[in-house]
Design a protein around this motif. Structure first.
Motif, PDB file in Angstrom:
ATOM      1  N   THR A 132      40.786 -15.456 -16.342  1.00  0.00           N
ATOM      2  CA  THR A 132      40.966 -16.342 -16.742  1.00  0.00           C
ATOM      3  C   THR A 132      39.848 -17.332 -16.922  1.00  0.00           C
ATOM      4  O   THR A 132      38.990 -16.965 -16.300  1.00  0.00           O
ATOM      5  CB  THR A 132      41.994 -17.405 -15.355  1.00  0.00           C
ATOM      6  OG1 THR A 132      43.228 -16.246 -15.277  1.00  0.00           O
ATOM      7  CG2 THR A 132      42.085 -18.304 -15.295  1.00  0.00           C
ATOM      8  N   SER A 133      40.113 -18.207 -18.093  1.00  0.00           N
ATOM      9  CA  SER A 133      39.257 -19.419 -18.545  1.00  0.00           C
ATOM     10  C   SER A 133      39.283 -20.769 -18.310  1.00  0.00           C
ATOM     11  O   SER A 133      40.579 -20.511 -19.022  1.00  0.00           O
ATOM     12  CB  SER A 133      38.484 -18.452 -19.796  1.00  0.00           C
ATOM     13  OG  SER A 133      40.007 -18.903 -21.181  1.00  0.00           O
ATOM     14  N   VAL A 134      38.647 -21.532 -17.986  1.00  0.00           N
ATOM     15  CA  VAL A 134      38.942 -22.593 -18.189  1.00  0.00           C
ATOM     16  C   VAL A 134      37.792 -23.096 -19.027  1.00  0.00           C
ATOM     17  O   VAL A 134      36.525 -23.506 -18.315  1.00  0.00           O
ATOM     18  CB  VAL A 134      38.423 -23.116 -16.334  1.00  0.00           C
ATOM     19  CG1 VAL A 134      38.590 -24.875 -16.374  1.00  0.00           C
ATOM     20  CG2 VAL A 134      39.087 -22.755 -15.733  1.00  0.00           C
ATOM     21  N   VAL A 170      41.115  -8.541  -6.843  1.00  0.00           N
ATOM     22  CA  VAL A 170      42.084  -7.838  -7.297  1.00  0.00           C
ATOM     23  C   VAL A 170      41.928  -6.807  -8.774  1.00  0.00           C
ATOM     24  O   VAL A 170      42.353  -7.017  -9.634  1.00  0.00           O
ATOM     25  CB  VAL A 170      42.957  -8.686  -7.555  1.00  0.00           C
ATOM     26  CG1 VAL A 170      43.812  -9.892  -6.351  1.00  0.00           C
ATOM     27  CG2 VAL A 170      42.693 -10.194  -8.408  1.00  0.00           C
ATOM     28  N   GLY A 171      40.273  -7.484  -8.838  1.00  0.00           N
ATOM     29  CA  GLY A 171      39.437  -7.050 -10.238  1.00  0.00           C
ATOM     30  C   GLY A 171      39.887  -7.906 -11.052  1.00  0.00           C
ATOM     31  O   GLY A 171      39.506  -6.816 -12.312  1.00  0.00           O
ATOM     32  N   ARG A 172      39.402  -8.974 -10.746  1.00  0.00           N
ATOM     33  CA  ARG A 172      39.992  -9.924 -12.281  1.00  0.00           C
ATOM     34  C   ARG A 172      38.548 -11.647 -12.072  1.00  0.00           C
ATOM     35  O   ARG A 172      37.696 -10.778 -11.523  1.00  0.00           O
ATOM     36  CB  ARG A 172      40.448 -10.647 -12.171  1.00  0.00           C
ATOM     37  CG  ARG A 172      42.365  -9.685 -12.529  1.00  0.00           C
ATOM     38  CD  ARG A 172      43.161 -10.673 -11.974  1.00  0.00           C
ATOM     39  NE  ARG A 172      43.774 -11.965 -12.849  1.00  0.00           N
ATOM     40  CZ  ARG A 172      44.502 -12.739 -13.659  1.00  0.00           C
ATOM     41  NH1 ARG A 172      45.441 -12.325 -12.247  1.00  0.00           N
ATOM     42  NH2 ARG A 172      44.542 -13.688 -14.107  1.00  0.00           N
ATOM     43  N   GLU A 173      38.138 -11.683 -13.417  1.00  0.00           N
ATOM     44  CA  GLU A 173      37.464 -12.097 -13.434  1.00  0.00           C
ATOM     45  C   GLU A 173      37.497 -13.542 -14.081  1.00  0.00           C
ATOM     46  O   GLU A 173      39.099 -14.188 -14.394  1.00  0.00           O
ATOM     47  CB  GLU A 173      36.357 -11.872 -14.818  1.00  0.00           C
ATOM     48  CG  GLU A 173      35.019 -13.002 -15.332  1.00  0.00           C
ATOM     49  CD  GLU A 173      34.354 -12.254 -15.961  1.00  0.00           C
ATOM     50  OE1 GLU A 173      33.032 -12.503 -16.543  1.00  0.00           O
ATOM     51  OE2 GLU A 173      34.754 -11.264 -16.731  1.00  0.00           O
ATOM     52  N   LEU A 174      36.718 -14.786 -13.202  1.00  0.00           N
ATOM     53  CA  LEU A 174      37.073 -16.541 -13.505  1.00  0.00           C
ATOM     54  C   LEU A 174      35.851 -16.806 -14.213  1.00  0.00           C
ATOM     55  O   LEU A 174      34.886 -17.218 -12.936  1.00  0.00           O
ATOM     56  CB  LEU A 174      37.636 -17.092 -12.235  1.00  0.00           C
ATOM     57  CG  LEU A 174      38.155 -18.538 -12.064  1.00  0.00           C
ATOM     58  CD1 LEU A 174      39.203 -18.559 -12.968  1.00  0.00           C
ATOM     59  CD2 LEU A 174      38.223 -19.040 -11.151  1.00  0.00           C
ATOM     60  N   ILE A 229      44.415 -22.594 -11.588  1.00  0.00           N
ATOM     61  CA  ILE A 229      43.556 -21.151 -10.958  1.00  0.00           C
ATOM     62  C   ILE A 229      44.931 -20.852 -10.629  1.00  0.00           C
ATOM     63  O   ILE A 229      44.561 -18.780 -10.476  1.00  0.00           O
ATOM     64  CB  ILE A 229      42.664 -21.992 -10.560  1.00  0.00           C
ATOM     65  CG1 ILE A 229      40.999 -22.333 -12.078  1.00  0.00           C
ATOM     66  CG2 ILE A 229      41.682 -20.369 -10.325  1.00  0.00           C
ATOM     67  CD1 ILE A 229      40.034 -22.720 -11.748  1.00  0.00           C
ATOM     68  N   GLU A 230      45.193 -21.191  -9.350  1.00  0.00           N
ATOM     69  CA  GLU A 230      45.775 -20.528  -8.484  1.00  0.00           C
ATOM     70  C   GLU A 230      47.892 -19.714  -9.047  1.00  0.00           C
ATOM     71  O   GLU A 230      48.082 -18.197  -9.083  1.00  0.00           O
ATOM     72  CB  GLU A 230      46.049 -20.982  -7.377  1.00  0.00           C
ATOM     73  CG  GLU A 230      47.206 -20.616  -6.499  1.00  0.00           C
ATOM     74  CD  GLU A 230      47.633 -21.164  -5.359  1.00  0.00           C
ATOM     75  OE1 GLU A 230      49.178 -21.023  -4.314  1.00  0.00           O
ATOM     76  OE2 GLU A 230      47.710 -22.243  -5.481  1.00  0.00           O
ATOM     77  N   ASN A 231      47.764 -20.038  -9.820  1.00  0.00           N
ATOM     78  CA  ASN A 231      49.032 -19.799 -10.648  1.00  0.00           C
ATOM     79  C   ASN A 231      48.593 -18.479 -11.808  1.00  0.00           C
ATOM     80  O   ASN A 231      48.950 -17.853 -12.467  1.00  0.00           O
ATOM     81  CB  ASN A 231      49.852 -20.854 -12.342  1.00  0.00           C
ATOM     82  CG  ASN A 231      50.875 -20.391 -12.488  1.00  0.00           C
ATOM     83  OD1 ASN A 231      51.947 -20.831 -11.856  1.00  0.00           O
ATOM     84  ND2 ASN A 231      50.273 -20.302 -14.015  1.00  0.00           N
ATOM     85  N   SER A 232      47.667 -18.875 -12.158  1.00  0.00           N
ATOM     86  CA  SER A 232      46.626 -17.712 -13.020  1.00  0.00           C
ATOM     87  C   SER A 232      47.215 -16.681 -12.049  1.00  0.00           C
ATOM     88  O   SER A 232      46.958 -15.438 -12.627  1.00  0.00           O
ATOM     89  CB  SER A 232      45.971 -18.502 -13.649  1.00  0.00           C
ATOM     90  OG  SER A 232      44.959 -17.166 -14.995  1.00  0.00           O
TER      91      SER A 232
END
Length: 316
Positions: free
Chosen positions: A215-217, A175-179, A204-207
């Protein structure tokens, strides 16, 4: 003159006697009131410690007895709710174990028989999540059979983060996003490995479902514990939904509304807490107890307590 002095002295004596009598009566009355209040406090402590039927004799003081009777009714209601929740947890766990076992076997068959490398990798990733969910189901069943969760281990965050990265990286790239993951704590946390992985995976799934951007952890030290923050660049949680996101069955996107409430319960069962620390941008905070760096876990904890929660070994 002498008569006036005698009258004055008599008056002072009467006042002193009256004052002394008042003090005696007050002390007696205070003892009469304080004892039932102490017993009432003890009864409240019994309820707080998990005893569903506090023991206290009636004091004969109407107001105190009314409070005690309400305390008993509250304890009865709590006992009923706890019993119902434990029964539901046990029933749900039993009902889920067979389908999860069947799903696990089917995924293993797909992994072994498929000649497509992408299909094999996705099947392996799905199998990891099914195995973790099966572990959570077993944990729930164990909790429903016992008042205390127990079973906490010293879990290093690095391998947990690496496992989550492998499981979710492709979904975010699609989806073109970064984790991203960052462990600034540098210490192990006390938790059940399956629970910790499930909580982080849920966030993470919720984000991925509702958030935007990166999304940063991030894990960091906080006093004697560790705080794990999961955040993204999305619009966040609407003000009217802030108090409801951890309510079982609540959902704004058509999901089951079970993920976040389950994650919160798992965190509390491990002696931690999960909360929405910031609505916009959305930031979830998971607080867990930490193993002090000054301790050598291999000496303090039983052998095997320090575990490595890495990706499941791929079978070819």
């Amino acid at each position: 003159m002498i008569t006036m002095l005698m009258a004055g002295g008599l008056g002072v004596a009467v006042v002193m006697v009256s004052f002394g009598a008042g003090v005696v009566v007050a002390l007696k009355q205070s003892r009469k009131l304080s004892a039932p209040l102490i017993y009432l406090a003890a009864a409240a402590e019994q309820v707080g410690s998990g005893q569903t039927r506090p023991q206290m004799e009636k004091s004969g003081i109407e107001e105190i007895d009314l409070v005690y009777e309400e305390l008993v009714r509250t304890a009865d209601r709590m006992a009923g709710r706890i019993s119902a929740e434990r029964q539901f947890s046990a029933d749900a766990s039993h009902q889920l174990r067979s389908p999860l076992a069947a799903l696990s076997m089917r995924l293993e068959e797909i992994e072994y028989l498929s000649n497509d490398e992408d299909v094999r990798e996705e099947a392996a990733n799905c199998l990891e999540q099914v195995e973790r969910l099966a572990g959570v189901v077993n944990d729930l069943l164990a909790v429903s059979r016992s008042e205390n969760a127990g079973g906490n281990e010293a879990v290093p965050l690095g391998p947990v983060f690496e496992q989550q990265r492998e499981e979710w990286q492709r979904s975010y790239e699609t989806v073109g996003r970064e984790l991203t993951f960052e462990d600034n704590a540098g210490v192990a946390v006390l938790s059940r490995p399956g629970s910790l992985s499930q909580i982080i995976a849920t966030l993470i799934e919720n984000s991925l479902r509702y958030g935007e951007g990166t999304t940063s952890v991030v894990a960091s030290k906080s006093g004697r514990g560790v705080m794990i923050h999961v955040t993204d660049g999305g619009p966040g949680v609407a003000p009217e939904n802030v108090d409801s996101i951890f309510t079982k069955g609540f959902s704004t996107g058509g999901s089951t509304g079970i993920g976040l409430p389950l994650a919160k319960n798992l965190a509390e069962a491990d002696g931690g807490r999960l909360e929405l620390s910031k609505a916009s941008p959305p930031t979830f905070a998971l607080a867990l107890n930490a193993v002090p760096q000054s301790l050598n876990p291999s000496k303090i904890l039983p052998a095997g307590s320090i575990i490595s929660v890495g990706a499941r070994r791929r079978r070819r």
